[in-house]
Design an enzyme around this catalytic site. Structure first.
Site, PDB file in Angstrom:
ATOM      1  N   CYS A   1       0.850  -1.117  -0.048  1.00  0.00           N
ATOM      2  CA  CYS A   1      -0.056  -0.014   0.002  1.00  0.00           C
ATOM      3  C   CYS A   1       0.763   1.203   0.002  1.00  0.00           C
ATOM      4  O   CYS A   1       1.856   1.429   0.797  1.00  0.00           O
ATOM      5  CB  CYS A   1      -0.941  -0.262   1.092  1.00  0.00           C
TER       6      CYS A   1
ATOM      7  N   CYS B   1       0.188   4.880   6.896  1.00  0.00           N
ATOM      8  CA  CYS B   1      -0.244   4.779   8.132  1.00  0.00           C
ATOM      9  C   CYS B   1       0.610   4.294   8.953  1.00  0.00           C
ATOM     10  O   CYS B   1       1.007   3.068   8.766  1.00  0.00           O
ATOM     11  CB  CYS B   1      -1.603   3.922   7.800  1.00  0.00           C
TER      12      CYS B   1
ATOM     13  N   CYS C   1       0.385   0.460  10.449  1.00  0.00           N
ATOM     14  CA  CYS C   1       0.108  -0.608   9.405  1.00  0.00           C
ATOM     15  C   CYS C   1       1.356  -1.174   8.772  1.00  0.00           C
ATOM     16  O   CYS C   1       2.062  -0.599   8.238  1.00  0.00           O
ATOM     17  CB  CYS C   1      -0.727   0.016   8.260  1.00  0.00           C
TER      18      CYS C   1
ATOM     19  N   CYS D   1     -16.240  -9.916   5.708  1.00  0.00           N
ATOM     20  CA  CYS D   1     -15.521  -8.578   5.238  1.00  0.00           C
ATOM     21  C   CYS D   1     -14.106  -8.874   4.524  1.00  0.00           C
ATOM     22  O   CYS D   1     -13.596  -9.733   4.767  1.00  0.00           O
ATOM     23  CB  CYS D   1     -15.215  -7.675   6.135  1.00  0.00           C
TER      24      CYS D   1
ATOM     25  N   CYS E   1     -19.296  -7.222   3.362  1.00  0.00           N
ATOM     26  CA  CYS E   1     -18.565  -5.869   3.881  1.00  0.00           C
ATOM     27  C   CYS E   1     -17.203  -5.765   2.860  1.00  0.00           C
ATOM     28  O   CYS E   1     -16.615  -6.729   2.747  1.00  0.00           O
ATOM     29  CB  CYS E   1     -18.469  -5.972   5.406  1.00  0.00           C
TER      30      CYS E   1
ATOM     31  N   CYS F   1     -19.750   1.324   8.520  1.00  0.00           N
ATOM     32  CA  CYS F   1     -18.947   0.754   9.480  1.00  0.00           C
ATOM     33  C   CYS F   1     -17.876   1.560   9.771  1.00  0.00           C
ATOM     34  O   CYS F   1     -16.801   1.620   8.858  1.00  0.00           O
ATOM     35  CB  CYS F   1     -18.335  -0.868   8.869  1.00  0.00           C
TER      36      CYS F   1
ATOM     37  N   ARG G   1     -17.862  -3.374  17.777  1.00  0.00           N
ATOM     38  CA  ARG G   1     -17.330  -4.597  17.527  1.00  0.00           C
ATOM     39  C   ARG G   1     -16.102  -4.521  18.227  1.00  0.00           C
ATOM     40  O   ARG G   1     -15.101  -3.584  18.028  1.00  0.00           O
ATOM     41  CB  ARG G   1     -16.996  -4.483  15.652  1.00  0.00           C
TER      42      ARG G   1
END
Length: 330
Positions: A57, A61, A64, A101, A133, A193, A265
């Site tokens: 990616c 972040c 991550c 998901c 999802c 979400c 969640r």
């Protein structure tokens, strides 16, 4: 505690602070009371999260391990074949999951063959009768509509942290980008979400601010994940301390009070929680977990499905059954 069973979207910062900062056992009592007013306290929705495209990616972040710029042990994996994803979804359904998901480590959705394949995956999982999802990064209103037409039930796009602290964690996009994607999802008629992560080095004020943003949206997210930082070696935040369990309990309880109809969640970080600690989170109003046959949550360790089902049984809880409906409400 007398309850008025109505939703509020006009919370003030002071109100959220007062709820969050009250004595822990009083906070727990209030949250548990609200939870029982709005939900069956014995039910916990079991969900499965699968990384359908891993690593590489371009975002930065700080938490991550899938960011290409960090040196981690996570293997880059191209988009999985549709048949492989559907087989995972079938297994998840057999194990009691009612939501499946699919996550792709993208900055944003692009209108290309990979997105066409995601559309096919959505259609296939939807045909299994699961809530389907996706979390694919930023997307346009037109892309959201296309996902909705394919049968997408929910779209995950976490705020991650407060608007004030956001640029300390991510510099390759801004907080408004997050909000814009959520608005596109909502406009397309897809369930939202959206939650966040604690343990990023943020202050209590940042946690309050993030909860305030979520609870003052024109419509609360139907699903609010509360994540504890899963520290990944090679990322800038790898040396941060484990999130104290009472911090997780406070976040969950406050979210439950502010957004009583939402599914809260208990997400990342459970691998470092004992069964007793997770029980406190359920008492505080959490009514969903992510589990899986591979014992991972995306790319970090997570309890396996057998362990989770045993835990629920030990606590007198039970997996929530699928409610077949065509609306986007949880």
């Amino acid at each position: 505690m007398e309850l008025n069973k109505s939703l509020r979207n006009d919370w003030t910062k002071e109100e959220v602070q007062n709820i969050y900062n009250q004595p822990l056992l009083e906070l727990l009592y209030q949250a548990a009371t609200v939870h029982r007013e709005w939900h069956n306290p014995k039910e916990v929705q079991v969900c499965t999260l699968l990384s359908v495209k891993t690593g590489g990616c371009p975002e930065d972040c700080s938490y991550c391990g899938q960011a290409a710029r960090y040196q981690t042990d996570i293997k880059v994996q191209a988009l999985l074949p549709t048949e492989t994803v559907i087989s995972h979804a079938i297994k998840a359904k057999e194990n009691g999951s009612t939501r499946f998901c699919m996550a792709a480590a993208w900055r944003e959705v692009r209108n290309n063959r990979d997105f066409d394949r995601i559309i096919d995956m959505v259609k296939g999982v939807n045909e299994l009768g699961l809530e389907v999802c996706c979390t694919l990064g930023m997307l346009t209103e037109e892309q959201a509509i296309r996902l909705q037409e394919a049968g997408l039930y929910a779209y995950n796009h976490n705020l991650d942290t407060s608007e004030e602290y956001y640029d300390k964690i991510i510099s390759t996009r801004n907080f408004d980008n997050r909000i814009n994607t959520i608005q596109h999802v909502r406009k397309a008629g897809i369930s939202v979400c959206s939650g966040g992560i604690i343990g990023l080095g943020e202050t209590t004020a940042d946690r309050v601010s993030m909860l305030l943003t979520l609870s003052t949206m024109p419509q609360h997210p139907e699903s609010v994940p509360v994540n504890a930082l899963a520290r990944v070696q090679g990322t800038p935040l790898e040396e941060l301390p484990k999130v104290p369990i009472w911090d997780m309990v406070r976040m969950i309880a406050t979210a439950r009070i502010l957004m009583p109809a939402s599914t809260v969640r208990l997400s990342a970080g459970r691998i470092e929680m004992s069964e007793t600690e997770q029980a406190w989170c359920f008492m505080a109003g959490a009514n969903s977990i992510f589990t899986g046959e591979e014992k991972t949550l995306l790319v970090t360790p997570n309890p396996g499905v057998n362990e989770d089902l045993q835990m629920l049984s030990n606590l007198g809880l039970e997996p929530k059954k699928k409610e077949f409906a065509t609306s986007c409400s949880n």
